[in-house]
Write a protein that holds these residues in place. Sequence first.
Motif, PDB file in Angstrom:
ATOM      1  N   SER A 104       0.870  -1.172   0.000  1.00 34.73           N
ATOM      2  CA  SER A 104       0.000   0.000   0.000  1.00 34.73           C
ATOM      3  C   SER A 104       0.907   1.223   0.000  1.00 34.73           C
ATOM      4  N   THR A 105       0.763   2.097  -0.974  1.00 34.60           N
ATOM      5  CA  THR A 105       1.667   3.238  -1.033  1.00 34.60           C
ATOM      6  C   THR A 105       0.932   4.505  -1.435  1.00 34.60           C
ATOM      7  N   PHE A 106       1.349   5.614  -0.820  1.00 39.22           N
ATOM      8  CA  PHE A 106       0.897   6.935  -1.249  1.00 39.22           C
ATOM      9  C   PHE A 106       2.075   7.652  -1.867  1.00 39.22           C
ATOM     10  N   GLN A 107       1.881   8.197  -3.064  1.00 38.48           N
ATOM     11  CA  GLN A 107       2.939   8.903  -3.773  1.00 38.48           C
ATOM     12  C   GLN A 107       2.501  10.338  -4.040  1.00 38.48           C
ATOM     13  N   ALA A 108       3.270  11.274  -3.496  1.00 36.12           N
ATOM     14  CA  ALA A 108       2.898  12.682  -3.581  1.00 36.12           C
ATOM     15  C   ALA A 108       3.442  13.368  -4.826  1.00 36.12           C
ATOM     16  N   GLN A 109       4.574  12.875  -5.374  1.00 35.87           N
ATOM     17  CA  GLN A 109       5.245  13.605  -6.448  1.00 35.87           C
ATOM     18  C   GLN A 109       5.574  12.771  -7.675  1.00 35.87           C
ATOM     19  N   LEU A 110       5.779  11.469  -7.494  1.00 32.78           N
ATOM     20  CA  LEU A 110       6.236  10.626  -8.592  1.00 32.78           C
ATOM     21  C   LEU A 110       5.418   9.342  -8.674  1.00 32.78           C
ATOM     22  N   VAL A 111       5.412   8.732  -9.847  1.00 33.64           N
ATOM     23  CA  VAL A 111       4.845   7.391 -10.004  1.00 33.64           C
ATOM     24  C   VAL A 111       5.674   6.420  -9.166  1.00 33.64           C
ATOM     25  N   TYR A 112       5.009   5.502  -8.489  1.00 28.76           N
ATOM     26  CA  TYR A 112       5.706   4.510  -7.664  1.00 28.76           C
ATOM     27  C   TYR A 112       6.694   3.726  -8.520  1.00 28.76           C
ATOM     28  N   GLY A 113       7.877   3.442  -7.969  1.00 31.89           N
ATOM     29  CA  GLY A 113       8.949   2.800  -8.722  1.00 31.89           C
ATOM     30  C   GLY A 113       8.551   1.522  -9.431  1.00 31.89           C
ATOM     31  N   LEU A 114       7.706   0.698  -8.797  1.00 28.28           N
ATOM     32  CA  LEU A 114       7.300  -0.564  -9.418  1.00 28.28           C
ATOM     33  C   LEU A 114       6.421  -0.355 -10.641  1.00 28.28           C
ATOM     34  N   TRP A 156      -1.528  -1.575  -4.266  1.00 29.82           N
ATOM     35  CA  TRP A 156      -2.571  -0.554  -4.299  1.00 29.82           C
ATOM     36  C   TRP A 156      -1.895   0.800  -4.098  1.00 29.82           C
ATOM     37  N   VAL A 157      -1.994   1.645  -5.117  1.00 30.17           N
ATOM     38  CA  VAL A 157      -1.276   2.913  -5.130  1.00 30.17           C
ATOM     39  C   VAL A 157      -2.267   4.072  -5.123  1.00 30.17           C
ATOM     40  N   VAL A 158      -2.089   4.974  -4.176  1.00 28.41           N
ATOM     41  CA  VAL A 158      -2.805   6.249  -4.177  1.00 28.41           C
ATOM     42  C   VAL A 158      -1.792   7.315  -4.566  1.00 28.41           C
ATOM     43  N   MET A 159      -2.101   8.089  -5.602  1.00 31.84           N
ATOM     44  CA  MET A 159      -1.190   9.119  -6.076  1.00 31.84           C
ATOM     45  C   MET A 159      -1.887  10.471  -6.088  1.00 31.84           C
ATOM     46  N   PHE A 197      -6.986  17.240  -6.701  1.00 30.99           N
ATOM     47  CA  PHE A 197      -6.668  18.522  -6.087  1.00 30.99           C
ATOM     48  C   PHE A 197      -7.796  18.984  -5.175  1.00 30.99           C
ATOM     49  N   GLU A 198      -9.035  18.678  -5.572  1.00 29.33           N
ATOM     50  CA  GLU A 198     -10.194  19.139  -4.813  1.00 29.33           C
ATOM     51  C   GLU A 198     -10.277  18.536  -3.415  1.00 29.33           C
ATOM     52  N   ALA A 199      -9.474  17.508  -3.151  1.00 27.14           N
ATOM     53  CA  ALA A 199      -9.514  16.875  -1.827  1.00 27.14           C
ATOM     54  C   ALA A 199      -8.989  17.813  -0.743  1.00 27.14           C
ATOM     55  N   GLY A 200      -8.230  18.831  -1.136  1.00 26.01           N
ATOM     56  CA  GLY A 200      -7.724  19.785  -0.157  1.00 26.01           C
ATOM     57  C   GLY A 200      -6.658  19.183   0.742  1.00 26.01           C
ATOM     58  N   ALA A 201      -6.612  19.652   1.987  1.00 32.07           N
ATOM     59  CA  ALA A 201      -5.631  19.137   2.950  1.00 32.07           C
ATOM     60  C   ALA A 201      -5.872  17.645   3.172  1.00 32.07           C
ATOM     61  N   HIS A 202      -4.781  16.888   3.299  1.00 33.66           N
ATOM     62  CA  HIS A 202      -4.925  15.429   3.425  1.00 33.66           C
ATOM     63  C   HIS A 202      -3.789  14.844   4.247  1.00 33.66           C
ATOM     64  N   GLY A 203      -3.915  13.568   4.576  1.00 36.66           N
ATOM     65  CA  GLY A 203      -2.970  12.894   5.458  1.00 36.66           C
ATOM     66  C   GLY A 203      -1.628  12.581   4.841  1.00 36.66           C
ATOM     67  N   GLY A 204      -1.462  12.858   3.552  1.00 32.73           N
ATOM     68  CA  GLY A 204      -0.181  12.570   2.915  1.00 32.73           C
ATOM     69  C   GLY A 204       0.640  13.805   2.635  1.00 32.73           C
ATOM     70  N   GLN A 205       0.275  14.931   3.205  1.00 27.99           N
ATOM     71  CA  GLN A 205       0.977  16.172   2.894  1.00 27.99           C
ATOM     72  C   GLN A 205       2.393  16.216   3.438  1.00 27.99           C
ATOM     73  N   ARG A 244      -3.455   6.893   8.136  1.00 26.26           N
ATOM     74  CA  ARG A 244      -3.298   7.903   7.093  1.00 26.26           C
ATOM     75  C   ARG A 244      -3.660   7.333   5.723  1.00 26.26           C
ATOM     76  N   TYR A 245      -3.236   6.085   5.464  1.00 34.62           N
ATOM     77  CA  TYR A 245      -3.520   5.490   4.168  1.00 34.62           C
ATOM     78  C   TYR A 245      -5.021   5.278   3.972  1.00 34.62           C
ATOM     79  N   ASP A 246      -5.704   4.833   5.020  1.00 32.62           N
ATOM     80  CA  ASP A 246      -7.158   4.647   4.928  1.00 32.62           C
ATOM     81  C   ASP A 246      -7.853   5.964   4.602  1.00 32.62           C
TER      82      ASP A 246
END
Length: 282
Positions: A104-114, A156-159, A197-205, A244-246
């Motif tokens: 399970s990964t959250f990526q803020a700036q780049l596509v996950y390496g895999l 499962w990737v959240v970007m 973007f519309e999600a606003g402030a979030h747990g991955g900031q 945070r991921y949930d």
Amino acid sequence: MVNIRDLDPSASPLDYYGSELRRLREEAKLKQEDLGAIVFCTGSLIGQIETARKVPTRDFSERMDAALGTGGLFSRLVGLVLRSQLPTWFQAYAEMEAKAAYISTFQAQLVYGLLQTPEYARAVLGVRTEEGLDAKVAARIERQRILDRENPPLTWVVMSEAVLHQEVGGREVMRSQLAHLLALQRREWAKVQILPFEAGAHGGQLGSFTVLRVDDDPDLVYTEDFIQGHMTANPQTLREGYLRYDHLQAAALSVDDSAALIARVMEERYGHHPEPDERAVA
């Protein structure tokens, strides 16, 4: 004549690979040029790999196995060689990633390496220096082999939507990368959600992070700063990571809506648009 230097096979996987290639080539009574002609490469390349000055690829290794009848020796060795090219601080994570049943990964700036294409990976890894870039890209692509095994990890990737808009490597590279993400979505084990973007402030900031679930080991949380990575099985850290991921998953678009957004950005931002000199003159 290629300069021959002695290798210590125990110095590194790359040195061992080179010494075995030289040994088996000489046993076959082939010169470097002869072997190169058989596998459609230069004798110079053979020499560079035999002296551990260049990192072999998986394709090269498979051709060596076929040419020298090694029973798959080099195809087995190349995985160790390529993993050794990863940063030392990253190797422990790569080992656990390969064992994971669930990523399970959250990526803020780049596509996950895999999930990166070779071209996207080259642009990311070469941003500061191109020294050893071929080996770095090959090592990253080698990591992705876990996704092609019989029982791949559920990934499962959240970007952040920002990942789609950050142009890495140019428009063609981005278009291919987004197309690759859409293709992966069709696999049962790989899912991508976009945090709009519309999600606003979030747990991955605070930054990207990954949680690994490993069958016979404790779960792990992995984060990186600009110097190195940090991996921990601390229960409180894990609890915070899962929480945070949930929340990020809940705030993200559905898998289907995410795919639609990826496709739209791919066409609108990275599709073919005529340059000014290509447009018809009125």
